[in-house]
Design a protein around this motif. Structure first.
Motif, PDB file in Angstrom:
ATOM      1  N   LEU A 304       0.824  -1.208   0.000  1.00 20.98           N
ATOM      2  CA  LEU A 304       0.000   0.000   0.000  1.00 20.98           C
ATOM      3  C   LEU A 304       0.862   1.263   0.000  1.00 20.98           C
ATOM      4  O   LEU A 304       0.543   2.245  -0.688  1.00 20.98           O
ATOM      5  N   TYR A 305       1.971   1.245   0.733  1.00 16.76           N
ATOM      6  CA  TYR A 305       2.832   2.429   0.796  1.00 16.76           C
ATOM      7  C   TYR A 305       3.493   2.699  -0.566  1.00 16.76           C
ATOM      8  O   TYR A 305       3.455   3.829  -1.071  1.00 16.76           O
ATOM      9  N   PHE A 306       4.091   1.675  -1.150  1.00 19.40           N
ATOM     10  CA  PHE A 306       4.828   1.903  -2.394  1.00 19.40           C
ATOM     11  C   PHE A 306       3.899   2.129  -3.587  1.00 19.40           C
ATOM     12  O   PHE A 306       4.274   2.807  -4.544  1.00 19.40           O
ATOM     13  N   GLY A 307       2.684   1.569  -3.541  1.00 17.15           N
ATOM     14  CA  GLY A 307       1.725   1.876  -4.590  1.00 17.15           C
ATOM     15  C   GLY A 307       1.375   3.352  -4.595  1.00 17.15           C
ATOM     16  O   GLY A 307       1.342   4.004  -5.649  1.00 17.15           O
ATOM     17  N   ARG A 308       1.132   3.895  -3.413  1.00 14.75           N
ATOM     18  CA  ARG A 308       0.848   5.332  -3.301  1.00 14.75           C
ATOM     19  C   ARG A 308       2.078   6.162  -3.677  1.00 14.75           C
ATOM     20  O   ARG A 308       1.968   7.181  -4.376  1.00 14.75           O
ATOM     21  N   GLY A 338      16.885 -20.193  10.367  1.00 13.91           N
ATOM     22  CA  GLY A 338      17.494 -21.372  10.973  1.00 13.91           C
ATOM     23  C   GLY A 338      17.855 -21.220  12.437  1.00 13.91           C
ATOM     24  O   GLY A 338      18.160 -22.215  13.106  1.00 13.91           O
ATOM     25  N   THR A 339      17.796 -19.989  12.957  1.00 11.45           N
ATOM     26  CA  THR A 339      18.146 -19.796  14.366  1.00 11.45           C
ATOM     27  C   THR A 339      17.119 -20.407  15.311  1.00 11.45           C
ATOM     28  O   THR A 339      17.445 -20.759  16.442  1.00 11.45           O
ATOM     29  N   GLY A 340      15.874 -20.504  14.837  1.00 12.84           N
ATOM     30  CA  GLY A 340      14.823 -20.996  15.715  1.00 12.84           C
ATOM     31  C   GLY A 340      14.291 -19.941  16.666  1.00 12.84           C
ATOM     32  O   GLY A 340      13.308 -20.164  17.364  1.00 12.84           O
ATOM     33  N   ASN A 341      14.934 -18.774  16.697  1.00 12.44           N
ATOM     34  CA  ASN A 341      14.471 -17.661  17.514  1.00 12.44           C
ATOM     35  C   ASN A 341      13.332 -16.959  16.765  1.00 12.44           C
ATOM     36  O   ASN A 341      13.525 -16.458  15.662  1.00 12.44           O
ATOM     37  N   PHE A 342      12.156 -16.906  17.379  1.00  8.56           N
ATOM     38  CA  PHE A 342      10.984 -16.405  16.665  1.00  8.56           C
ATOM     39  C   PHE A 342      11.166 -14.961  16.204  1.00  8.56           C
ATOM     40  O   PHE A 342      10.796 -14.603  15.083  1.00  8.56           O
ATOM     41  N   ALA A 343      11.740 -14.119  17.053  1.00  6.62           N
ATOM     42  CA  ALA A 343      11.930 -12.713  16.688  1.00  6.62           C
ATOM     43  C   ALA A 343      12.843 -12.578  15.474  1.00  6.62           C
ATOM     44  O   ALA A 343      12.587 -11.771  14.569  1.00  6.62           O
ATOM     45  N   LEU A 344      13.921 -13.377  15.433  1.00  6.98           N
ATOM     46  CA  LEU A 344      14.836 -13.318  14.295  1.00  6.98           C
ATOM     47  C   LEU A 344      14.199 -13.915  13.042  1.00  6.98           C
ATOM     48  O   LEU A 344      14.445 -13.436  11.922  1.00  6.98           O
ATOM     49  N   MET A 345      13.382 -14.946  13.219  1.00  9.02           N
ATOM     50  CA  MET A 345      12.665 -15.507  12.076  1.00  9.02           C
ATOM     51  C   MET A 345      11.713 -14.475  11.479  1.00  9.02           C
ATOM     52  O   MET A 345      11.637 -14.313  10.249  1.00  9.02           O
ATOM     53  N   VAL A 346      11.010 -13.770  12.334  1.00  2.01           N
ATOM     54  CA  VAL A 346      10.095 -12.728  11.873  1.00  2.01           C
ATOM     55  C   VAL A 346      10.864 -11.619  11.155  1.00  2.01           C
ATOM     56  O   VAL A 346      10.439 -11.111  10.110  1.00  2.01           O
ATOM     57  N   LEU A 347      12.023 -11.237  11.700  1.00  8.27           N
ATOM     58  CA  LEU A 347      12.847 -10.218  11.063  1.00  8.27           C
ATOM     59  C   LEU A 347      13.248 -10.644   9.653  1.00  8.27           C
ATOM     60  O   LEU A 347      13.136  -9.860   8.703  1.00  8.27           O
ATOM     61  N   GLY A 348      13.737 -11.878   9.526  1.00 10.37           N
ATOM     62  CA  GLY A 348      14.184 -12.356   8.223  1.00 10.37           C
ATOM     63  C   GLY A 348      13.084 -12.328   7.183  1.00 10.37           C
ATOM     64  O   GLY A 348      13.272 -11.832   6.062  1.00 10.37           O
ATOM     65  N   VAL A 349      11.906 -12.824   7.550  1.00  9.65           N
ATOM     66  CA  VAL A 349      10.795 -12.881   6.604  1.00  9.65           C
ATOM     67  C   VAL A 349      10.212 -11.497   6.350  1.00  9.65           C
ATOM     68  O   VAL A 349       9.918 -11.135   5.205  1.00  9.65           O
ATOM     69  N   SER A 350      10.053 -10.695   7.390  1.00 10.62           N
ATOM     70  CA  SER A 350       9.369  -9.412   7.257  1.00 10.62           C
ATOM     71  C   SER A 350      10.139  -8.426   6.386  1.00 10.62           C
ATOM     72  O   SER A 350       9.551  -7.734   5.542  1.00 10.62           O
ATOM     73  N   VAL A 351      11.450  -8.330   6.577  1.00  8.06           N
ATOM     74  CA  VAL A 351      12.241  -7.420   5.740  1.00  8.06           C
ATOM     75  C   VAL A 351      12.170  -7.863   4.281  1.00  8.06           C
ATOM     76  O   VAL A 351      12.029  -7.039   3.367  1.00  8.06           O
ATOM     77  N   ALA A 352      12.252  -9.167   4.062  1.00  8.13           N
ATOM     78  CA  ALA A 352      12.137  -9.677   2.694  1.00  8.13           C
ATOM     79  C   ALA A 352      10.794  -9.310   2.080  1.00  8.13           C
ATOM     80  O   ALA A 352      10.707  -8.915   0.905  1.00  8.13           O
ATOM     81  N   MET A 353       9.717  -9.409   2.859  1.00 10.09           N
ATOM     82  CA  MET A 353       8.384  -9.100   2.342  1.00 10.09           C
ATOM     83  C   MET A 353       8.183  -7.603   2.105  1.00 10.09           C
ATOM     84  O   MET A 353       7.389  -7.203   1.253  1.00 10.09           O
ATOM     85  N   VAL A 354       8.900  -6.756   2.847  1.00  9.03           N
ATOM     86  CA  VAL A 354       8.847  -5.320   2.565  1.00  9.03           C
ATOM     87  C   VAL A 354       9.439  -5.038   1.184  1.00  9.03           C
ATOM     88  O   VAL A 354       8.869  -4.292   0.381  1.00  9.03           O
ATOM     89  N   PHE A 355      10.590  -5.634   0.891  1.00  7.53           N
ATOM     90  CA  PHE A 355      11.202  -5.439  -0.428  1.00  7.53           C
ATOM     91  C   PHE A 355      10.344  -6.071  -1.526  1.00  7.53           C
ATOM     92  O   PHE A 355      10.189  -5.497  -2.608  1.00  7.53           O
ATOM     93  N   GLN A 356       9.785  -7.242  -1.254  1.00  9.38           N
ATOM     94  CA  GLN A 356       8.898  -7.881  -2.230  1.00  9.38           C
ATOM     95  C   GLN A 356       7.669  -7.004  -2.479  1.00  9.38           C
ATOM     96  O   GLN A 356       7.234  -6.815  -3.617  1.00  9.38           O
ATOM     97  N   GLY A 357       7.100  -6.448  -1.392  1.00 13.92           N
ATOM     98  CA  GLY A 357       5.929  -5.599  -1.516  1.00 13.92           C
ATOM     99  C   GLY A 357       6.186  -4.316  -2.279  1.00 13.92           C
ATOM    100  O   GLY A 357       5.294  -3.790  -2.951  1.00 13.92           O
TER     101      GLY A 357
END
Length: 468
Positions: A304-308, A338-357
């Motif tokens: 939504l941000y980058f579309g605008r 692969g760390t198994g740490n939920f916060a780091l897993m979320v970081l890895g996926v979320s930053v990737a999805m920001v660039f994808q978005g």
């Protein structure tokens, strides 16, 4: 006595209300269709290898299950051609009603399929058939939904924002599917989920499709399409696909490359990651699904941000940001997962999805502006669905094969990164389209396009230009 509202103001209010209803209706329908499509990908990665391909080892079973996921993408260009033909000749609305019914029927059928233990080899055959029908339906869905939104907006200053709302249906559909899977998983044991629980998300598609259908039949046809039909002296082209192949083959290639990076990133991270993490680490299925779901929220906001933003700075800059970011961040995703740490897993996926978005949010308006009105539905559908074949559907299978061959998840990161680099190159050479007029008619003899005069506008002011 209340003062009367000026006609112009009334028209403006009515137009805004119509656009709002169209966006909501298109989003609801497409969200449901992405729910159907994403449910398949998640269940294929987690379950289908075991119940439809039980006679092979688990790794091979997962490969076969992900291959059936890719089959749906292979069928999508066929749907793009079929429903693009309907949409360019009859109307965008008629095509959209047909696609949501087709997708819903195929998804419910998957939920009712007997497994390999019940009917043997016929089970995976029927699974592939249902997946083909899903692919054909979604192949026609996206282009029509995008055009109903983008072509309904009278101002080029808002097309990026309008298109991004349409693109947001993808993460919404994913979130809906992830929430449904999480709820079913929480309410069933592992044995119950494998036996019958996996069917519930597919069967729930029936009431969702009914709601989407009831909403969709009430929307009005694209205003650009109506003007094109009224103003054109010629009947609609008998075969819009021939016009695309004759006048816009370079645009099709450009669309494929523009979408390659975001498609590979999305489907590798959201589908391949499920099987990778659950099979190669001790991390639970629920933890991975939750991390990916949080990432989808960031993807939605990014879209939504980058579309605008693209309405202000142009369509190419968000692509530059997204492609460069993804090419670099791809190497951080799997170490963090692969760390198994939920916060780091979320970081890895979320930053990737920001660039994808960033790339995905702009794509709808960008590629709609590349094609002429007379074959726009066919052109954007074919181009976008070919992205799915080249970059989306088989991406999880390619990633799994790379991991099995090299033994290192770095090879998967290289795959994501190279795809993003190709998108960066395509964005660099792409024309800037944000100020183009969508009211264009192709002269089949000269290959020259001209803008369709709007009511009250003379032909002299509509302008002419050659197709890109």
């Amino acid at each position: 006595m209340k003062p009367s509202v000026p006609a112009a103001a009334t028209d403006t209010v009515a137009a805004k209300s119509r656009r709002r209803r169209t966006i909501i209706a298109s989003m609801v329908g497409t969200t449901i269709e992405w729910y159907d499509f994403n449910i398949y990908g998640s269940v294929a990665a987690l379950v289908f290898g075991k119940i439809f391909f039980p006679d092979v080892d688990p790794a091979a079973g997962t490969l076969l299950a992900l291959a059936t996921f890719g089959v749906g993408f292979a069928a999508r260009p066929i749907g793009g051609i079929i429903f693009g033909h309907i949409g360019d000749r009859i109307g965008r609305k008629a095509a959209l009603i047909a696609t949501i019914m087709m997708m819903g029927a195929a998804t419910v059928a998957i939920g009712l399929l007997p497994t390999y233990d019940s009917i043997g080899i016929l089970a995976p055959v029927l699974l592939v058939l249902c997946r083909l029908i899903q692919g054909i339906g979604l192949g026609g869905e996206w282009g029509g939904a995008v055009l109903m939104v983008v072509e309904q907006d009278e101002s080029a200053d808002n097309r990026g924002r309008a298109g991004s709302w349409m693109q947001s249906a993808s993460p919404m559909g994913f979130l809906l599917s992830a929430a449904t899977l999480a709820a079913v998983s929480a309410l069933t044991t592992e044995e119950q989920f494998m036996e019958w629980g996996w069917r519930i998300p597919f069967l729930l598609s029936a009431p969702l499709v009914l709601v989407g259908l009831l909403i969709r039949v009430k929307i009005v046809e694209s205003s650009v399409f109506i003007r094109n039909q009224r103003q054109s002296d010629e009947k609609p082209a008998k075969a819009p696909i021939l016009l695309v192949l004759r006048h816009a083959p370079k645009m099709i290639l450009l669309v494929v490359l523009l979408g390659l990076g975001q498609q590979v990133a999305y489907f590798v991270i959201n589908v391949f990651s499920l099987s990778y993490v659950t099979q190669h680490t001790d991390i639970s299925k629920a933890t991975v699904l939750n991390a990916v779901a949080v990432g989808a929220v960031f993807q939605l906001l990014s879209i939504l941000y980058f579309g605008r933003l693209s309405d202000r700075v142009g369509r190419r800059i968000p692509f530059f940001i997204g492609a460069v970011g993804m090419a670099v961040w791809a190497f951080a995703v799997y170490p963090l997962l692969g760390t198994g740490n939920f916060a780091l897993m979320v970081l890895g996926v979320s930053v990737a999805m920001v660039f994808q978005g960033a790339m995905y949010g702009v794509l709808a308006a960008f590629i709609a502006e590349l094609f002429d009105t007379s074959y726009r539905y066919t052109g954007i559908s074919l181009g976008y669905m070919l992205i799915g074949v080249v970059g989306g559907g088989f991406a999880p299978l390619i990633a799994t094969s790379l991991l099995d061959t090299t033994g290192s998840v770095t090879s998967v990161a290289i795959y994501i990164s190279l795809s993003s680099v190709l998108t960066l190159i395509a964005a660099y050479f792409a024309p800037e389209t944000s100020k183009r007029d969508l009211d264009r008619i192709l002269d089949n003899d000269t290959g020259i396009t001209e803008s369709t005069p709007r009511p009250g506008e003379s032909v002299a002011h509509s302008g002419q230009q050659r197709p890109d």
